[in-house]
Design a protein around this motif. Structure first.
Motif, PDB file in Angstrom:
ATOM      1  N   PRO A   1       9.263  34.785  -8.497  1.00  0.00           N
ATOM      2  CA  PRO A   1      10.637  33.658  -8.697  1.00  0.00           C
ATOM      3  C   PRO A   1      10.359  32.560  -8.562  1.00  0.00           C
ATOM      4  O   PRO A   1      10.793  31.523  -8.703  1.00  0.00           O
ATOM      5  CB  PRO A   1      11.155  34.181  -7.138  1.00  0.00           C
ATOM      6  N   ALA A   2       8.509  31.422  -7.639  1.00  0.00           N
ATOM      7  CA  ALA A   2       8.580  30.642  -7.377  1.00  0.00           C
ATOM      8  C   ALA A   2       8.543  29.583  -9.049  1.00  0.00           C
ATOM      9  O   ALA A   2       9.116  28.309  -9.429  1.00  0.00           O
ATOM     10  CB  ALA A   2       7.273  30.615  -7.601  1.00  0.00           C
ATOM     11  N   THR A   3       8.151  30.809  -9.875  1.00  0.00           N
ATOM     12  CA  THR A   3       8.113  29.494 -11.265  1.00  0.00           C
ATOM     13  C   THR A   3       9.162  29.791 -11.835  1.00  0.00           C
ATOM     14  O   THR A   3       9.522  29.120 -13.148  1.00  0.00           O
ATOM     15  CB  THR A   3       7.832  30.996 -12.162  1.00  0.00           C
ATOM     16  N   LEU A   4      11.025  30.066 -11.431  1.00  0.00           N
ATOM     17  CA  LEU A   4      12.138  29.621 -11.722  1.00  0.00           C
ATOM     18  C   LEU A   4      11.854  28.413 -11.658  1.00  0.00           C
ATOM     19  O   LEU A   4      13.232  27.496 -12.438  1.00  0.00           O
ATOM     20  CB  LEU A   4      12.988  30.005 -11.286  1.00  0.00           C
TER      21      LEU A   4
ATOM     22  N   VAL B   1      18.157  26.801  -5.633  1.00  0.00           N
ATOM     23  CA  VAL B   1      18.589  28.358  -4.906  1.00  0.00           C
ATOM     24  C   VAL B   1      18.168  29.015  -4.482  1.00  0.00           C
ATOM     25  O   VAL B   1      17.989  29.526  -3.592  1.00  0.00           O
ATOM     26  CB  VAL B   1      20.560  28.526  -5.591  1.00  0.00           C
ATOM     27  N   VAL B   2      17.141  29.830  -5.201  1.00  0.00           N
ATOM     28  CA  VAL B   2      16.140  31.177  -4.772  1.00  0.00           C
ATOM     29  C   VAL B   2      15.261  30.531  -4.293  1.00  0.00           C
ATOM     30  O   VAL B   2      14.290  30.842  -3.563  1.00  0.00           O
ATOM     31  CB  VAL B   2      15.585  30.809  -6.632  1.00  0.00           C
ATOM     32  N   ASP B   3      14.349  29.243  -4.522  1.00  0.00           N
ATOM     33  CA  ASP B   3      13.414  28.556  -3.313  1.00  0.00           C
ATOM     34  C   ASP B   3      14.258  29.009  -1.862  1.00  0.00           C
ATOM     35  O   ASP B   3      13.295  29.343  -1.121  1.00  0.00           O
ATOM     36  CB  ASP B   3      13.002  26.969  -4.264  1.00  0.00           C
ATOM     37  N   GLY B   4      14.862  28.715  -2.149  1.00  0.00           N
ATOM     38  CA  GLY B   4      15.743  28.232  -0.934  1.00  0.00           C
ATOM     39  C   GLY B   4      16.011  29.799   0.557  1.00  0.00           C
ATOM     40  O   GLY B   4      15.519  30.301   0.702  1.00  0.00           O
ATOM     41  N   LEU B   5      16.005  30.743  -0.687  1.00  0.00           N
ATOM     42  CA  LEU B   5      16.173  32.136  -0.581  1.00  0.00           C
ATOM     43  C   LEU B   5      14.945  32.812  -0.155  1.00  0.00           C
ATOM     44  O   LEU B   5      14.975  33.407   1.106  1.00  0.00           O
ATOM     45  CB  LEU B   5      17.081  32.624  -1.608  1.00  0.00           C
ATOM     46  N   CYS B   6      13.944  32.657  -1.117  1.00  0.00           N
ATOM     47  CA  CYS B   6      12.617  32.660  -0.967  1.00  0.00           C
ATOM     48  C   CYS B   6      11.988  32.168   0.716  1.00  0.00           C
ATOM     49  O   CYS B   6      11.161  32.640   1.814  1.00  0.00           O
ATOM     50  CB  CYS B   6      11.580  32.065  -2.167  1.00  0.00           C
ATOM     51  N   GLU B   7      12.648  30.543   1.031  1.00  0.00           N
ATOM     52  CA  GLU B   7      11.883  30.165   2.095  1.00  0.00           C
ATOM     53  C   GLU B   7      12.662  30.492   3.479  1.00  0.00           C
ATOM     54  O   GLU B   7      12.283  30.996   4.563  1.00  0.00           O
ATOM     55  CB  GLU B   7      12.225  28.530   2.126  1.00  0.00           C
ATOM     56  N   ALA B   8      14.416  31.145   3.408  1.00  0.00           N
ATOM     57  CA  ALA B   8      14.089  31.828   3.803  1.00  0.00           C
ATOM     58  C   ALA B   8      13.461  32.703   4.775  1.00  0.00           C
ATOM     59  O   ALA B   8      13.411  33.419   6.075  1.00  0.00           O
ATOM     60  CB  ALA B   8      15.539  32.648   3.874  1.00  0.00           C
TER      61      ALA B   8
ATOM     62  N   HIS C   1      22.625  39.204 -15.171  1.00  0.00           N
ATOM     63  CA  HIS C   1      23.660  37.880 -15.378  1.00  0.00           C
ATOM     64  C   HIS C   1      22.614  37.320 -16.577  1.00  0.00           C
ATOM     65  O   HIS C   1      21.667  37.373 -17.275  1.00  0.00           O
ATOM     66  CB  HIS C   1      23.522  36.867 -14.284  1.00  0.00           C
ATOM     67  N   LEU C   2      23.494  36.460 -17.433  1.00  0.00           N
ATOM     68  CA  LEU C   2      23.474  35.651 -19.099  1.00  0.00           C
ATOM     69  C   LEU C   2      22.430  34.713 -18.194  1.00  0.00           C
ATOM     70  O   LEU C   2      21.341  34.486 -18.546  1.00  0.00           O
ATOM     71  CB  LEU C   2      23.991  35.078 -19.468  1.00  0.00           C
ATOM     72  N   SER C   3      22.439  33.966 -16.864  1.00  0.00           N
ATOM     73  CA  SER C   3      21.859  33.683 -16.009  1.00  0.00           C
ATOM     74  C   SER C   3      20.738  33.972 -15.471  1.00  0.00           C
ATOM     75  O   SER C   3      21.071  34.490 -14.410  1.00  0.00           O
ATOM     76  CB  SER C   3      22.656  32.368 -15.203  1.00  0.00           C
ATOM     77  N   SER C   4      18.929  33.330 -15.998  1.00  0.00           N
ATOM     78  CA  SER C   4      18.661  33.867 -14.668  1.00  0.00           C
ATOM     79  C   SER C   4      18.087  34.171 -13.062  1.00  0.00           C
ATOM     80  O   SER C   4      18.053  34.517 -12.106  1.00  0.00           O
ATOM     81  CB  SER C   4      16.879  33.453 -15.901  1.00  0.00           C
ATOM     82  N   GLU C   5      19.450  32.351 -12.895  1.00  0.00           N
ATOM     83  CA  GLU C   5      19.090  32.088 -11.225  1.00  0.00           C
ATOM     84  C   GLU C   5      19.799  32.490 -10.409  1.00  0.00           C
ATOM     85  O   GLU C   5      19.510  33.263  -9.979  1.00  0.00           O
ATOM     86  CB  GLU C   5      19.299  30.403 -11.397  1.00  0.00           C
ATOM     87  N   ILE C   6      21.127  32.904 -11.675  1.00  0.00           N
ATOM     88  CA  ILE C   6      22.064  33.658 -10.862  1.00  0.00           C
ATOM     89  C   ILE C   6      21.996  35.479 -10.737  1.00  0.00           C
ATOM     90  O   ILE C   6      21.935  35.439  -9.780  1.00  0.00           O
ATOM     91  CB  ILE C   6      23.534  33.769 -12.057  1.00  0.00           C
ATOM     92  N   ALA C   7      21.791  35.938 -11.615  1.00  0.00           N
ATOM     93  CA  ALA C   7      20.781  37.527 -11.579  1.00  0.00           C
ATOM     94  C   ALA C   7      19.074  37.812 -10.875  1.00  0.00           C
ATOM     95  O   ALA C   7      19.739  38.626  -9.694  1.00  0.00           O
ATOM     96  CB  ALA C   7      20.484  37.767 -12.876  1.00  0.00           C
ATOM     97  N   LEU C   8      18.879  36.363 -10.060  1.00  0.00           N
ATOM     98  CA  LEU C   8      17.474  36.967  -9.420  1.00  0.00           C
ATOM     99  C   LEU C   8      18.073  36.810  -8.125  1.00  0.00           C
ATOM    100  O   LEU C   8      18.108  37.107  -6.941  1.00  0.00           O
ATOM    101  CB  LEU C   8      16.573  35.672  -9.447  1.00  0.00           C
ATOM    102  N   THR C   9      19.608  34.992  -7.664  1.00  0.00           N
ATOM    103  CA  THR C   9      20.331  35.037  -6.722  1.00  0.00           C
ATOM    104  C   THR C   9      20.891  36.520  -6.261  1.00  0.00           C
ATOM    105  O   THR C   9      20.775  36.812  -5.474  1.00  0.00           O
ATOM    106  CB  THR C   9      20.577  33.917  -6.807  1.00  0.00           C
ATOM    107  N   ARG C  10      21.487  37.162  -7.115  1.00  0.00           N
ATOM    108  CA  ARG C  10      22.707  38.146  -6.683  1.00  0.00           C
ATOM    109  C   ARG C  10      21.776  39.069  -6.025  1.00  0.00           C
ATOM    110  O   ARG C  10      21.915  40.193  -5.062  1.00  0.00           O
ATOM    111  CB  ARG C  10      23.007  38.738  -7.900  1.00  0.00           C
ATOM    112  N   ALA C  11      20.026  39.468  -6.420  1.00  0.00           N
ATOM    113  CA  ALA C  11      19.299  40.722  -5.980  1.00  0.00           C
ATOM    114  C   ALA C  11      18.656  40.207  -5.075  1.00  0.00           C
ATOM    115  O   ALA C  11      18.295  41.476  -4.194  1.00  0.00           O
ATOM    116  CB  ALA C  11      18.278  39.987  -6.918  1.00  0.00           C
TER     117      ALA C  11
END
Length: 377
Positions: free
Chosen positions: A213-216, A220-227, A268-278
């Motif tokens: 996920p860090a490669t995206l 937003v994703v980085d914040g979830l991974c940090e949590a 999602h069409l957006s990789s960021e949103i798809a990964l955030t949802r997962a």
């Protein structure tokens, strides 16, 4: 299908796209809450140590689940998510009057799909001469009318009297709400595509390719991974192939203090949103068990699907290709419908469940040819 002026643009929010801002959605959901029997909305985020916002909406008189859950990057998005899930479930629970009852062979001219391409119930007795209750749906390609089985649209866990021949899998797959009908249909289609991809992956014994996920490069994703890292929760992300080509991800979490594995999916069409949802869905699934409030959770459900026990810290993983969505919800919808129709060899259909007295757009998307099993519901 009804459209709205706000479908021509979109509001980009942390981890999601919407037609209106969370305050407007909350006002709509709050007006509907009393009418559908929501008596309380609870913030359960701090029952766990991860800290990803998760809320529950409680409907004591529900005909399905008394507790609906919602997650999001912010508390405002999570609260609205829980309420909207409860509202859409209420719509699916309402008894639907079929437009007719007839066996598939007698209504073949009104079925632009093979009825056997719909998800089958366990031990299905479907055949061309079996009487089926039908309701009306609309093609997402050209707006033409078609019939779909009521079982594929209505959903209730109320015990029925008598016996009805099992034919189609009854579930919440493809049920969604939104600020507009377009937004609701998009949410529903993403869910259908996501579950098709995960069903295929699990059936083949795989879980997709390990992804980093860090490669995206998404804050937003980085914040979830940090949590997750702060809570010492191991996170494994896998990219799950979909015949639509849309980004689909599976997130699996576990930790030494609470060993059961929990999973979440996103598309999602957006990789960021798809990964955030997962990722947020995995945290939501874990909180569902921590809270003990859900009435559909069974011991070992997540373990059985994806393996039991703590995860090793994943090393590396493939880089995630950053796909993006369009500037409007209508453009998003056109592309997703086209991709789904090509992947499933049939244009998806939509049944509009919206009720004027409730005031929230709710739909059910039926996509013949897509796959689903109870293990991923």
């Amino acid at each position: 299908m009804r459209t709205d002026d706000s479908d021509q643009v979109k509001l980009r929010l942390p981890g999601t796209d919407r037609a209106r801002d969370p305050a407007a959605t909350y006002a709509m959901a709050r007006r509907a809450a009393r009418l559908v029997g929501i008596t309380r909305v609870a913030d359960i985020t701090r029952l766990d140590i991860i800290g990803i916002p998760t809320f529950q909406a409680i409907r004591p008189a529900s005909r399905t689940l008394a507790v609906s859950q919602g997650k999001g990057v912010t508390p405002e998005l999570a609260r609205v998510s829980a309420m909207m899930e409860g509202i859409e479930l209420w719509h699916a629970e309402q008894p639907m009057t079929p437009v007719l009852q007839a066996p598939p062979r007698e209504v073949a001219d009104r079925l632009p799909y093979d009825v056997r391409a719909l998800p089958a119930a366990p031990a299905s007795l479907l055949h061309d001469g079996l009487p089926v209750d039908w309701v009306t749906a609309t093609s997402l390609a050209d707006g033409s009318r078609a019939l779909v089985p009521r079982e594929c649209v209505e959903f209730s866990l109320v015990r029925r009297t008598g016996w009805t021949a099992p034919a189609f899998l009854s579930s919440t797959n493809g049920l969604a709400s939104g600020n507009t009908v377009t937004e609701a249909v998009l949410h529903a289609l993403y869910e259908v595509i996501e579950r098709d991809a995960v069903t295929a992956a699990l059936a083949s014994g795989g879980r997709g390719a390990l992804a980093d996920p860090a490669t995206l490069g998404s804050p937003v994703v980085d914040g979830l991974c940090e949590a997750m890292a702060r809570a010492r929760v191991a996170l494994e992300v896998r990219s799950v192939p979909s015949p639509t080509g849309l980004p689909c991800f599976l997130a699996r979490i576990t930790c030494d203090d609470y060993p059961p594995a929990f999973m979440g999916f996103g598309c999602h069409l957006s990789s960021e949103i798809a990964l955030t949802r997962a990722i947020t869905e995995a945290a939501q699934a874990r909180l569902g068990y921590v809270s003990g409030a859900r009435d559909d959770l069974l011991p070992g459900t997540h373990d059985a699907a994806l393996g039991r026990g703590p995860l090793p810290r994943p090393a590396g993983g493939a880089a995630i290709r950053g796909q993006t969505a369009h500037e409007s919800l209508l453009d998003d919808l056109r592309e997703v419908v086209k991709r789904a129709a090509e992947a499933f060899s049939c244009v998806p259909l939509v049944a509009d469940l919206t009720r004027e007295e409730i005031g929230v757009p709710v739909v059910r998307v039926v996509a013949p040819g897509s796959r689903i099993t109870p293990e991923v519901l």
